[in-house]
Every structure is written in C-alpha cells, then in structure tokens.
Scaffold this active site. Structure first.
Site, short mmCIF file in Angstrom:
data_model
loop_
_atom_site.label_atom_id
_atom_site.label_comp_id
_atom_site.label_asym_id
_atom_site.label_seq_id
_atom_site.Cartn_x
_atom_site.Cartn_y
_atom_site.Cartn_z
NE ARG A 77 -0.87 -4.26 9.39
CZ ARG A 77 -1.46 -4.77 8.32
NH1 ARG A 77 -1.26 -4.23 7.14
NH2 ARG A 77 -2.26 -5.82 8.42
CB SER A 114 3.70 -3.17 7.34
OG SER A 114 2.58 -3.95 6.98
CB ALA A 122 -0.93 -0.02 1.20
CB CYS A 128 -26.53 -19.67 -7.53
SG CYS A 128 -25.12 -18.78 -6.86
CG ASN A 149 8.02 0.21 4.54
OD1 ASN A 149 7.20 0.26 3.64
ND2 ASN A 149 7.68 0.12 5.81
CG HIS A 161 -3.74 -9.38 -1.15
ND1 HIS A 161 -3.10 -8.54 -0.27
CD2 HIS A 161 -3.31 -10.63 -0.86
CE1 HIS A 161 -2.29 -9.26 0.52
NE2 HIS A 161 -2.40 -10.53 0.17
CB CYS A 166 -25.46 -14.87 -7.30
SG CYS A 166 -25.21 -15.56 -8.94
CB CYS A 202 -22.33 -19.96 -9.29
SG CYS A 202 -22.88 -18.33 -9.84
CG ASP A 261 8.34 9.45 -0.54
OD1 ASP A 261 7.20 9.25 -0.09
OD2 ASP A 261 8.56 9.68 -1.75
P1 NAD Z 1 0.57 -1.65 5.13
O1 NAD Z 1 -0.37 -0.51 5.28
O2 NAD Z 1 0.58 -2.72 6.15
O3 NAD Z 1 2.07 -1.06 5.06
C1 NAD Z 1 2.39 0.01 4.22
C2 NAD Z 1 3.82 0.43 4.56
O4 NAD Z 1 4.21 1.42 3.63
C3 NAD Z 1 3.94 1.05 5.96
O5 NAD Z 1 4.96 0.36 6.69
C4 NAD Z 1 4.33 2.52 5.70
O6 NAD Z 1 5.29 3.00 6.59
C5 NAD Z 1 4.91 2.45 4.30
N1 NAD Z 1 4.71 3.66 3.49
C6 NAD Z 1 3.57 4.37 3.31
N2 NAD Z 1 3.78 5.35 2.42
C7 NAD Z 1 5.09 5.27 2.04
C8 NAD Z 1 5.91 6.02 1.15
N3 NAD Z 1 5.42 7.05 0.43
N4 NAD Z 1 7.22 5.68 1.03
C9 NAD Z 1 7.74 4.64 1.76
N5 NAD Z 1 7.00 3.89 2.61
C10 NAD Z 1 5.68 4.20 2.74
O7 NAD Z 1 0.38 -2.20 3.66
P2 NAD Z 1 0.64 -3.65 3.06
O8 NAD Z 1 1.91 -4.23 3.60
O9 NAD Z 1 0.49 -3.49 1.59
O10 NAD Z 1 -0.55 -4.55 3.64
C11 NAD Z 1 -1.87 -4.07 3.74
C12 NAD Z 1 -2.91 -4.87 2.99
O11 NAD Z 1 -3.98 -4.00 2.63
C13 NAD Z 1 -2.42 -5.41 1.69
O12 NAD Z 1 -3.13 -6.55 1.40
C14 NAD Z 1 -2.78 -4.30 0.72
O13 NAD Z 1 -3.00 -4.78 -0.57
C15 NAD Z 1 -4.10 -3.78 1.25
N6 NAD Z 1 -4.25 -2.34 0.96
C16 NAD Z 1 -4.18 -1.95 -0.35
C17 NAD Z 1 -4.26 -0.62 -0.68
C18 NAD Z 1 -4.13 -0.25 -2.15
O14 NAD Z 1 -4.50 -1.06 -3.00
N7 NAD Z 1 -3.61 0.91 -2.47
C19 NAD Z 1 -4.43 0.35 0.32
C20 NAD Z 1 -4.52 -0.08 1.66
C21 NAD Z 1 -4.43 -1.44 1.97
#
Ligand code: NAD
Length: 258
Positions: free
Chosen positions: A42, A203, A30, A164, A227, A127, A161, A138, A244
C-alpha cells in the site's frame, strides 16, 4: 522542537519499553521487508497499485488466473528471491534470543524472519508462506521447483494435483481464503499473554490480522506502532513513531552498524 528531535525522544521511549519487555510480541507487515528490496502493498508505487491481488474465489474458479498467480510467483522469485533479512528482522531476532520477546506474528510470506534466525516455535506466519505449495483439495504437498518445471514445460500453465486433479497453490493465505486455525490460535495466545505489543510496518487494514493490536492493548499490553504512515490504530497506541523501521530500531536498541 524539530521533527528529528521528536523522533529521537520517541525512540528513547521505545528503548526503555524494549529493555523492560519480558513477554513482548512483534507484529510485522510488509513494511519490515521494504529495505530488503521487497515492495509492500500500500505504499505509493507498492504492489497493490500495479498487481491487484488474486482473491481465493478467483483462483479456484479461473484457470487463467491460476496461471497468472503462478506467473507472478515466479516473477517475484526472480526479483526478490535473493532478499536478505534487514535491520528490523535482525533486531527482532535479537529480542527473541534475549528472551525479551516471546514471539513474532507476521503477515509476511517472505521467510525473512526465519532467515534472520528466529526459530519456528517463536514465529507465527498468519498468511502462510510461499516456499512450497499444496493441493487445495487433498492437501498433498508440492515443491516449488516441481511446479516451476511443469509451468515452464507447459508454456505457462498452472499444474493440477497428480493424485486428485485439485488446484495447486502456494501455501499462502489469499484474500477470501480461511485463516489457518493453528496459526490464529498461536497468535491469539501470544497476543493475550504479552506485556509489549510492537507493530512494525503494517497498514493494519487486513483483517482479521489487524484485530491483534487492539486485543493486546485491551489486555493491558503496552502498544507501540512504528510505521511510515499513520494507521487507524494510532489513537489507541501508547507510543507511535512515524519513521523508518530500521532507523527506529537501531536508535532505540543502540544497534548502529549492526
Ligand atoms: P501494507 O503494504 O498494507 O502496509 C505496509 C506499511 O508499511 C505501509 O503503511 C507503509 O507505509 C509501511 N512501510 C513501508 N516501508 C516501511 C519502512 N521501511 N519503515 C516503516 N514503515 C514502512 O502491508 P501489510 O499491512 O503487511 O498488509 C499487506 C498484505 O500483503 C499482508 O498480508 C502481507 O503479508 C502481504 N505482503 C507481504 C509481503 C512480504 O511478504 N514481504 C509484501 C507485500 C505484501
């Protein structure tokens, strides 16, 4: 040495690693989409703190939570529906098109890697994605527009659905839901065959997805983690950059203004 100098040195190291990559794999979470306006789970203030995810069992057994899941889906559309790929998505699309990277394994469901031009055969969505829906009984496919019409006309009820009566859910994988077999196999094949495994914005606490970085490292790949916050896998990585994603890739790949 200042913290900035340290990050610059690490970005230069990453630049060398990326320039030498021939079968790289990016593993995105994310965090790669936060600069596009989509909150992660998170980080402080992330989605997790406001809306705890609805797990699969709850979705299956509680009609009110199915209604809530669809309410959140449409609220998300209103806030993030117009999101465009960010610097991280664009940099990865370039690494793929230059054949330095063999593919991208993403945990995200936002479709931004495709929007940046990554072809479907180079992308694994572990995911699933939220751009269409299926019947859980179905497997009939439903378009989101149809679900929206039903939801609005019924005053906020999730549809069943038409064939079904099974529950209809976005084509995403919820907590507690089995992982898609084909996506897992493709992700494994990429992970086992890569020379560089680059983690961006995860994360690394969601399993089984979090198992891929260590698997790549065990098979000899160079493991890089970018990260903002530390992860449990930092200790086994060859290079860790706490900064970033967009800034890091711009610096490492010389992409300023891209
Ligand atoms: P997470 O939220 O657990 O972790 C995201 C990590 O990215 C954090 O540790 C944060 O510190 C870091 N982060 C945020 N912005 C950043 C940046 N600009 N530069 C560097 N680091 C940055 O996300 P996850 O590990 O992907 O797990 C969460 C679950 O939720 C996954 O299944 C994910 O697909 C889903 N989710 C998806 C989306 C999306 O599709 N955009 C959004 C939220 C959650």
């Amino acid at each position: 040495m200042t913290a900035d100098d340290d990050i610059k040195i690490r970005c230069a190291e990453l630049g060398v690693i990326l320039a030498g990559a021939r079968r790289g794999v990016a593993f995105t979470g994310a965090g790669i989409s936060t600069e596009c306006g989509i909150p992660d789970f998170r980080s402080p203030g992330g989605l997790w703190t406001r809306n705890r995810p609805i797990d699969f069992e709850t979705f299956l057994t509680r009609r009110d939570m199915r209604d809530e899941a669809w309410r959140r889906r449409f609220a998300m559309e209103e806030s993030f529906g117009g999101a465009q790929p960010g610097r991280g998505h664009r940099a990865l699309a370039r690494l793929v098109s230059e054949n330095r990277f063999a593919g991208i394994v993403t945990q995200n469901i936002d479709g931004l890697h495709q929007a940046a031009g990554v072809p479907p055969d180079k992308l694994v969505e572990l995911h699933g994605n939220t751009t269409y829906a299926t019947c859980l009984a179905c497997q009939a496919r439903y378009e989101i527009g149809w679900v929206r019409l039903y939801f609005d006309a019924s005053g906020g009820s999730a549809p069943d659905c038409q064939a079904c009566d099974g529950p209809i859910k976005t084509a995403t994988v919820s907590f507690g839901q089995p992982m898609p077999k084909e996506a897992m196999e493709r992700a494994r094949a990429l992970t086992h065959g890569c020379d560089v495994f680059l983690v961006l914005g995860s994360s690394l606490v969601v399993w089984p997805a979090a198992g891929f970085p260590a698997a790549a490292k065990q098979r000899g790949a160079t493991l890089v983690i970018v990260n903002r916050e530390p992860t449990e896998f930092d200790a086994v990585a060859d290079l860790v950059i706490h900064a970033d994603i967009g800034d890091v890739l711009e610096l490492s790949m010389g992409l300023h203004g891209n």
